[in-house]
Design a protein around this motif. Structure first.
Motif, mmCIF file in Angstrom:
data_model
loop_
_atom_site.group_PDB
_atom_site.id
_atom_site.type_symbol
_atom_site.label_atom_id
_atom_site.label_comp_id
_atom_site.label_asym_id
_atom_site.label_seq_id
_atom_site.Cartn_x
_atom_site.Cartn_y
_atom_site.Cartn_z
ATOM 1 N N GLN A 127 0.812 -1.218 0.000
ATOM 2 C CA GLN A 127 0.000 0.000 0.000
ATOM 3 C C GLN A 127 0.848 1.272 0.000
ATOM 4 O O GLN A 127 0.309 2.376 -0.017
ATOM 5 N N ILE A 128 2.172 1.106 0.038
ATOM 6 C CA ILE A 128 3.090 2.247 0.047
ATOM 7 C C ILE A 128 3.924 2.186 -1.229
ATOM 8 O O ILE A 128 4.637 1.205 -1.463
ATOM 9 N N ASP A 129 3.821 3.202 -2.063
ATOM 10 C CA ASP A 129 4.411 3.178 -3.402
ATOM 11 C C ASP A 129 5.889 2.793 -3.404
ATOM 12 O O ASP A 129 6.319 1.955 -4.186
ATOM 13 N N CYS A 130 6.678 3.396 -2.521
ATOM 14 C CA CYS A 130 8.121 3.164 -2.543
ATOM 15 C C CYS A 130 8.520 1.790 -2.011
ATOM 16 O O CYS A 130 9.684 1.389 -2.121
ATOM 17 N N LEU A 131 7.566 1.053 -1.443
ATOM 18 C CA LEU A 131 7.872 -0.265 -0.870
ATOM 19 C C LEU A 131 7.277 -1.420 -1.667
ATOM 20 O O LEU A 131 7.508 -2.581 -1.328
ATOM 21 N N LYS A 132 6.546 -1.114 -2.713
ATOM 22 C CA LYS A 132 5.851 -2.159 -3.469
ATOM 23 C C LYS A 132 6.813 -3.158 -4.094
ATOM 24 O O LYS A 132 6.472 -4.326 -4.271
ATOM 25 N N GLU A 133 8.008 -2.709 -4.453
ATOM 26 C CA GLU A 133 8.973 -3.587 -5.117
ATOM 27 C C GLU A 133 9.931 -4.257 -4.132
ATOM 28 O O GLU A 133 10.800 -5.029 -4.549
ATOM 29 N N LYS A 134 9.762 -3.972 -2.841
ATOM 30 C CA LYS A 134 10.662 -4.549 -1.838
ATOM 31 C C LYS A 134 10.001 -5.704 -1.102
ATOM 32 O O LYS A 134 8.794 -5.697 -0.870
ATOM 33 N N LYS A 135 10.816 -6.683 -0.759
ATOM 34 C CA LYS A 135 10.337 -7.795 0.059
ATOM 35 C C LYS A 135 10.540 -7.409 1.518
ATOM 36 O O LYS A 135 11.627 -7.534 2.067
ATOM 37 N N VAL A 136 9.490 -6.916 2.137
ATOM 38 C CA VAL A 136 9.570 -6.406 3.507
ATOM 39 C C VAL A 136 9.207 -7.522 4.487
ATOM 40 O O VAL A 136 8.057 -7.965 4.538
ATOM 41 N N THR A 137 10.194 -7.992 5.233
ATOM 42 C CA THR A 137 9.982 -8.959 6.306
ATOM 43 C C THR A 137 10.437 -8.317 7.615
ATOM 44 O O THR A 137 11.110 -7.284 7.607
ATOM 45 N N PHE A 138 10.105 -8.965 8.720
ATOM 46 C CA PHE A 138 10.441 -8.375 10.011
ATOM 47 C C PHE A 138 11.951 -8.227 10.185
ATOM 48 O O PHE A 138 12.420 -7.251 10.765
ATOM 49 N N HIS A 139 12.718 -9.181 9.669
ATOM 50 C CA HIS A 139 14.171 -9.124 9.855
ATOM 51 C C HIS A 139 14.794 -7.960 9.084
ATOM 52 O O HIS A 139 15.907 -7.541 9.389
ATOM 53 N N LEU A 140 14.059 -7.434 8.102
ATOM 54 C CA LEU A 140 14.545 -6.280 7.349
ATOM 55 C C LEU A 140 14.742 -5.074 8.266
ATOM 56 O O LEU A 140 15.587 -4.209 8.011
ATOM 57 N N ALA A 141 13.974 -5.019 9.350
ATOM 58 C CA ALA A 141 14.068 -3.892 10.286
ATOM 59 C C ALA A 141 15.441 -3.842 10.950
ATOM 60 O O ALA A 141 16.013 -2.773 11.143
ATOM 61 N N ARG A 142 15.969 -5.006 11.316
ATOM 62 C CA ARG A 142 17.291 -5.063 11.959
ATOM 63 C C ARG A 142 18.382 -4.565 11.009
ATOM 64 O O ARG A 142 19.279 -3.829 11.419
ATOM 65 N N HIS A 143 18.280 -4.963 9.742
ATOM 66 C CA HIS A 143 19.245 -4.479 8.750
ATOM 67 C C HIS A 143 19.077 -2.978 8.511
ATOM 68 O O HIS A 143 20.054 -2.261 8.273
ATOM 69 N N THR A 144 17.834 -2.521 8.564
ATOM 70 C CA THR A 144 17.571 -1.086 8.399
ATOM 71 C C THR A 144 18.219 -0.288 9.519
ATOM 72 O O THR A 144 18.826 0.755 9.292
ATOM 73 N N PHE A 145 18.075 -0.784 10.739
ATOM 74 C CA PHE A 145 18.715 -0.131 11.887
ATOM 75 C C PHE A 145 20.215 0.001 11.664
ATOM 76 O O PHE A 145 20.799 1.078 11.863
ATOM 77 N N ALA A 146 20.842 -1.090 11.243
ATOM 78 C CA ALA A 146 22.296 -1.097 11.071
ATOM 79 C C ALA A 146 22.747 -0.110 9.998
ATOM 80 O O ALA A 146 23.650 0.699 10.225
ATOM 81 N N THR A 147 22.121 -0.160 8.836
ATOM 82 C CA THR A 147 22.545 0.712 7.737
ATOM 83 C C THR A 147 22.174 2.173 8.001
ATOM 84 O O THR A 147 22.938 3.078 7.659
ATOM 85 N N LEU A 148 21.004 2.395 8.618
ATOM 86 C CA LEU A 148 20.555 3.765 8.891
ATOM 87 C C LEU A 148 21.506 4.485 9.840
ATOM 88 O O LEU A 148 21.964 5.596 9.562
#
Length: 269
Positions: free
Chosen positions: A192-213
């Protein structure tokens, strides 16, 4: 191993004398072709097999190393993550269902703390403590590695904690749904979010997001490693490699804008 020996060699018990370089290579082919296992899963199988052979050699059951001609290196996984603007759009997205809102909030909490799903599920109110600096911290040991993970809480995760205060049992901070439910709802939300439609969003993605962010915002590797609860800083350095690769790709995207300047450039000796 027994199934492999039965299928390929027609015997049920594998003797140490049967372990040859050819046996090892055939076992690799069996895992790769017959069982269609991925590269890193095969690598894990072979690590255990190698350890067994080394033990057998040290105890004189094996006269030589059957892995002497075999090489297999673990491949780095594609560690996906959300960019800052993608995370911002997720934060501001309004969910129609309460269950989706809970999953979204838990995902965002992980993006700002680096906690994995299992650590989020086991997080207790006693793990939220006022630390020496007067700030609220998460003080916890990771379920996966038993290493300590200490993270200072920023405003967004504090607001999420307060939002769900008292809604969980057994002293837990959050009423966390199953991992399957979380991933299913995240998939629906991301569509439902345009910029995320092409991404495979799983819960573990959040941990990687924290690290890179936070690495991109200047947090040192040593501090990030401590917050993530990594046993070895080499594990954390993977995220630095990811960021460097992205920098290189971004530079390639704009390189064509300087072609006209390159044509008029004269090298003076």
């Amino acid at each position: 191993m027994r199934n492999f020996a039965l299928v390929k060699y027609c015997y049920t018990d594998v003797m140490f004398n049967d372990l040859t370089p050819e046996f090892v290579q055939d076992f690799d082919y069996y895992l790769r072709d017959d069982l269609t296992l991925n590269h890193n899963t095969i690598w894990n199988y072979m690590i255990g097999f190698t350890t067994l052979c080394r033990l057998a050699m040290s105890r004189k059951y094996l006269a030589f190393n059957p892995f002497s001609e075999y090489k297999n290196i673990k491949k780095d996984k594609d560690r996906g993550y959300l960019l800052r603007n993608e995370l911002e759009q997720l934060v501001t997205f309004n969910c129609e269902k309460k269950k989706d809102e809970l999953v979204k909030d838990l995902f965002i909490f992980s993006c700002f703390t680096g906690l994995s799903y299992s650590d989020m599920k086991g997080l207790k109110n006693s793990n939220i403590q006022d630390f020496f600096d007067g700030k609220r911290w998460i003080i916890v040991r990771r379920k996966k590695t038993a290493t300590s993970s200490n993270v200072m809480l920023l405003d967004i995760p504090i607001m999420i904690i307060e939002k769900y205060a008292g809604l969980s049992k057994d002293g837990k901070v959050f009423p966390v749904p199953s991992n399957t439910v979380c991933n299913d709802r995240l998939k629906i939300i991301s569509q439902q979010i345009d910029c995320l439609k092409e991404k495979k969003v799983t819960f573990h993605l959040a941990r990687h997001t924290f690290a890179t962010l936070f690495l991109s915002e200047g947090v040192p590797l040593e501090s990030l490693s401590k917050m993530l609860g990594h046993k070895n800083i080499a594990t954390t350095q993977i995220y630095a490699k990811i960021l460097n690769e992205k920098v290189g790709k971004d530079m390639q995207k704009v390189s064509h804008k300087f072609k006209s300047m390159e044509s008029s450039f004269v090298v003076q000796l």
